[in-house]
Every structure is written in C-alpha cells, then in structure tokens.
Design a protein around this motif. Sequence first.
Motif, PDB file in Angstrom:
ATOM      1  N   PHE A 170       0.835  -1.207   0.000  1.00  0.00           N
ATOM      2  CA  PHE A 170       0.000   0.000   0.000  1.00  0.00           C
ATOM      3  C   PHE A 170       0.868   1.253   0.000  1.00  0.00           C
ATOM      4  CE2 PHE A 170      -1.925   3.360   2.629  1.00  0.00           C
ATOM      5  CZ  PHE A 170      -3.009   3.669   1.824  1.00  0.00           C
ATOM      6  N   LEU A 171       1.903   1.269   0.835  1.00  0.00           N
ATOM      7  CA  LEU A 171       2.794   2.433   0.870  1.00  0.00           C
ATOM      8  C   LEU A 171       3.530   2.602  -0.453  1.00  0.00           C
ATOM      9  CD1 LEU A 171       4.252   2.195   4.485  1.00  0.00           C
ATOM     10  CD2 LEU A 171       2.615   3.861   3.618  1.00  0.00           C
ATOM     11  N   GLN A 172       3.872   1.474  -1.105  1.00  0.00           N
ATOM     12  CA  GLN A 172       4.535   1.568  -2.404  1.00  0.00           C
ATOM     13  C   GLN A 172       3.607   2.193  -3.438  1.00  0.00           C
ATOM     14  OE1 GLN A 172       7.786   0.698  -3.176  1.00  0.00           O
ATOM     15  NE2 GLN A 172       7.298   1.716  -5.111  1.00  0.00           N
ATOM     16  N   THR A 173       2.331   1.817  -3.390  1.00  0.00           N
ATOM     17  CA  THR A 173       1.354   2.417  -4.306  1.00  0.00           C
ATOM     18  C   THR A 173       1.226   3.916  -4.060  1.00  0.00           C
ATOM     19  OG1 THR A 173       0.130   0.335  -4.334  1.00  0.00           O
ATOM     20  CG2 THR A 173      -1.012   2.291  -5.125  1.00  0.00           C
ATOM     21  N   GLN A 174       1.126   4.300  -2.788  1.00  0.00           N
ATOM     22  CA  GLN A 174       1.032   5.719  -2.465  1.00  0.00           C
ATOM     23  C   GLN A 174       2.309   6.457  -2.855  1.00  0.00           C
ATOM     24  OE1 GLN A 174      -1.785   7.242  -1.213  1.00  0.00           O
ATOM     25  NE2 GLN A 174      -2.674   5.251  -1.665  1.00  0.00           N
ATOM     26  N   LEU A 175       3.464   5.797  -2.687  1.00  0.00           N
ATOM     27  CA  LEU A 175       4.732   6.433  -3.055  1.00  0.00           C
ATOM     28  C   LEU A 175       4.814   6.637  -4.561  1.00  0.00           C
ATOM     29  CD1 LEU A 175       7.496   7.409  -1.984  1.00  0.00           C
ATOM     30  CD2 LEU A 175       8.356   5.113  -2.393  1.00  0.00           C
TER      31      LEU A 175
END
Length: 506
Positions: A170-175
């Motif tokens: 999820f954090l990778q998607t947001q990043l």
Amino acid sequence: MLPGRKYKVEDLLAILWRRKWLIAAPLVVCTATAYVVAKRMPDLYKAETLILVVPQKVPESYIRSTVSGRIEDRVQSLKEQILSSSRLERIIVDFNLYPEARKKGTLESVIASMRDAIKVDTVRGGEAFSVTYVARDPQTVQVVTERLASLFIQENVRDRENLAIGTSEFLQTQLDDARRRLIEQEKKLEQYRLQYAGQLPSQAAANLQAVQNARLQLQAIDEALSRARDRQMMIERQVTDLLASDSPLPVAAAPVRDVRPVDPHEPSGATVAEQIEDGQKKLVALEARLKPGHPDITRLKRRLAQLEERRTAEPAPVTAAALPTPAVDTPRERRVREMRIDLDTVKRDIAARQGEQQRVQQEMRLYQSRLDAAPIREAEMTELTRDYDTMQDIYRALLAKREDSKMAANLEQRQVGEQFRVLDPPRIPEAPFSPDRLRINLLGVAIGLFLGLGVTGLLEYLDTTLKTEDDVRMLLALPVIATVPLLEESRTHRRSRLRLLEAKRG
C-alpha cells in the motif's frame, strides 16, 4: 401455629418430630433423583494449553512493527478465524469427532457444539492466553487442543506477514502516486521557468545589473555622439572656410582617421579591428567565469557581430591617391578632399553610434520590462513552489514509511517479530472435570431438605389447633383442670375395626 406464641427449642423439635415423615419424603426423593442424574451424566474431560506472546527480538527503536493493537483484540480476531465452520469441519473430519451426533443431526449443529466446547481466554495481563477444549475422550481432547494451539501459532505468523506485506504494498502504491505527482509538478515548474525566462525573481538582480550597464552604455554613447557631432561641425566649418578662402595652404594636413570605438568602454583611439580583438579577449574571460546564457556574454557576442559587419561593410579608406587627380592638383583641393573623406567617416561613425544607441535602449526596455514583471512572477512562483514543497514533504514521508514497512515485512518473514510460543502443552487428563457428582448429590440433599422444611413450616402456619396446656392458657386465658392423653390405636386394632365396619355395611 398460634399467633403471638413464642416457641421454644423443645417446641420446634416436637414439631419436627411430629412432621418427620413429611420432611424425610422430599429429602429422600430429591437425593435419589440427584444421585441418578449425576450417575447418568457422561464424563467430560478437559485439556488446556497456555500460549505465551513473545515480543519481537529486534528493539522497536530500530524497527517499528506494522502490526499494532492489543493482544486481546488480535487473539479475538484469530479466534474468529480458527473457529470458523471450515476450520472446525476439517478438525472434525481429521479426528472423527462426534460420530453419533453426525449420524443423527446436521453438520452445522455438530460444528456449533464443538465451538461451544472451545474456550479462549487471555491471562497474565495480555502476555499469554489459554486454549481449552472439552470432550468425552481424554486422548481426543489432548490432540484437538494441540491442533488448535498450532493453528493459533500458524495463523498469527501468516496474518502478521500478510499485514506487513500489505502495508508495504500500500505504501509503495502511495509512493508511486506521490512520485508521479511530484514529477508533474516539476515539469510545470520547468515549463514555467522556460516560458518566463529572464522574468523570474531569481534573475531580478541580473536584470537590474543589466539595466544599470545599459544606462552607463547609453551615457557613454551619448557623450561619444556629442563629440562626433562636434567634430562633424568642425570639419564642415573647415571645409566651408577652405572653399571660401582664396589663399593657398602652406602645408597639407594629414588625413583624419576614424579611430572612435563603437563600444564606449573600449580604449579611446582604437580601430574596429582592435575593438574586435579586445572584445574576443573579454568574451573568453567572461565565458570562463559566467554561464553561456548570461546577459553580459550575449551582449558582448552581439557587439562583436556588429563590429564584424561594420568591418566587412566599411569601404577601404579613400586616400588622396585614389581620387581622380585633376590636371592641376592644388594643396587647397587636396586638403578639401581629405577633409571631406574625414567628414564621411565621422558621419558613418555617428550613424553606427545611433544604431548602437537604439539597440542599447531596446535592451534596457527589455530588462526593465522583466524587472516590472518580477513581482507577478514571484507570486506565481510562490504558489507553484508551495505545492512543489508540499509534494516533496509528502514524498519524503512516504519514502521513509515505505522503507520502515519493508524492514518490518522482512522482520516478519524471517520470523524474528512478535510470535506465539506454547508455554504449557496440553496433556491427557487423568480424571474428568465434569460432572461434579458430589456437588450434585449435596445439591439434591439441600433441595429435598429445603422442600421438607418449607412444607412443614407452611402446614404448621396453617394449623390452628390447640395441642398443649400453654396453647389453651394463652389463647383462652382459662385455667386447665385436666388433660386427656393422646390415645393412639395400634395397627392391629385399626385393622380389626375396619373389618367390623365393612361387615356392618355388607
């Protein structure tokens, strides 16, 4: 029971003796019923295991776990997963549990019965929790409890790993989304800088310096034009005087050479070739110190190009030898020719300086317009850079969180995070924990005794007959003269009297 009568212990004992069969009957019935019920109840065995919550091995100050929350909530979530119908059905099939109930009833009812037999409780302030299973077979409860404990451990590892990986993804998607928006913002800034190059707030100092330089150049050009016009007027006056005079000139003056520089900063008396050579040297020095697009470099290149055009277009100096020689070439005529040549040179110099003046004025207006537009560009740049700085802060924060989540995911995958460990494995129970037959029997005795005493008390309360001398004295307030003792018939006499009455009736 007479109202207002105070009963002594002897009276109470007499009442109990008189009602002994009424007390004994419910006592015996309830005791026997409790004994039979306790005897017929099946033996139930219980196995229990204690699971310890082991914290992660790496300190949280180094790596913060992505799995948070109270242990009670996590255990409750794991309990819902493990006690689901699919999991319990697999356990029932693997260990062949409840065979009779499966034959008579539905599988859903069997699963519900097994779910009721499983109990999960947290102990020791959330540092551990226990898993208990109750069934009729001691070996079955032991193996089923062991299976449940292993399921709790496996599900905890899987859930923590999935949660850590999911958080990292999820954090990778947001990043990625933040990076895309940051690149878009950078492109907007770049496009804005290219569109308004020269008007940006960061270039205000250079524009101001260029305006000041242009003013100095205009001042120098104005002074040079003034001197050139004065020289033009002087030469025209000399030519007029020579033409008006009839006296011959004793000595011919040397021709006047155009030595005025186009650039007012050039040394006085330099020719066009010397000005070009000096400008090339300055260009090399400026290129070594400044960027290629600097206004001073651009202005010097433009001046050198104009000087080259001027040198190319300028005709060779006309000498007296090149002019057609009249039959009689007097000194006055030679002098007039030379002065006219000088006059043409001065006029060309004036025209070149006027062109240079217009160019410098144009440049000054351009730089001044850039200075005037700087406040507007500053406001627009402030808005753009504010959004850009915000996007940068968001991107940096997400990048740091993504790296932390990656380390947390690696922590869970290597199983060095928080884990469940069996502290007290389940054992085969040696004796049933239910039913508690002694307690059931005592409960039956208590219920029977309570019923007997209750009925006795009720009958005595409703009985208003006089049974003793004290009852007569208290109720009638009369002295007792004599008492008739209680005559009890024997069983044999009662039977004979009954036969006699039946014979009379017959």
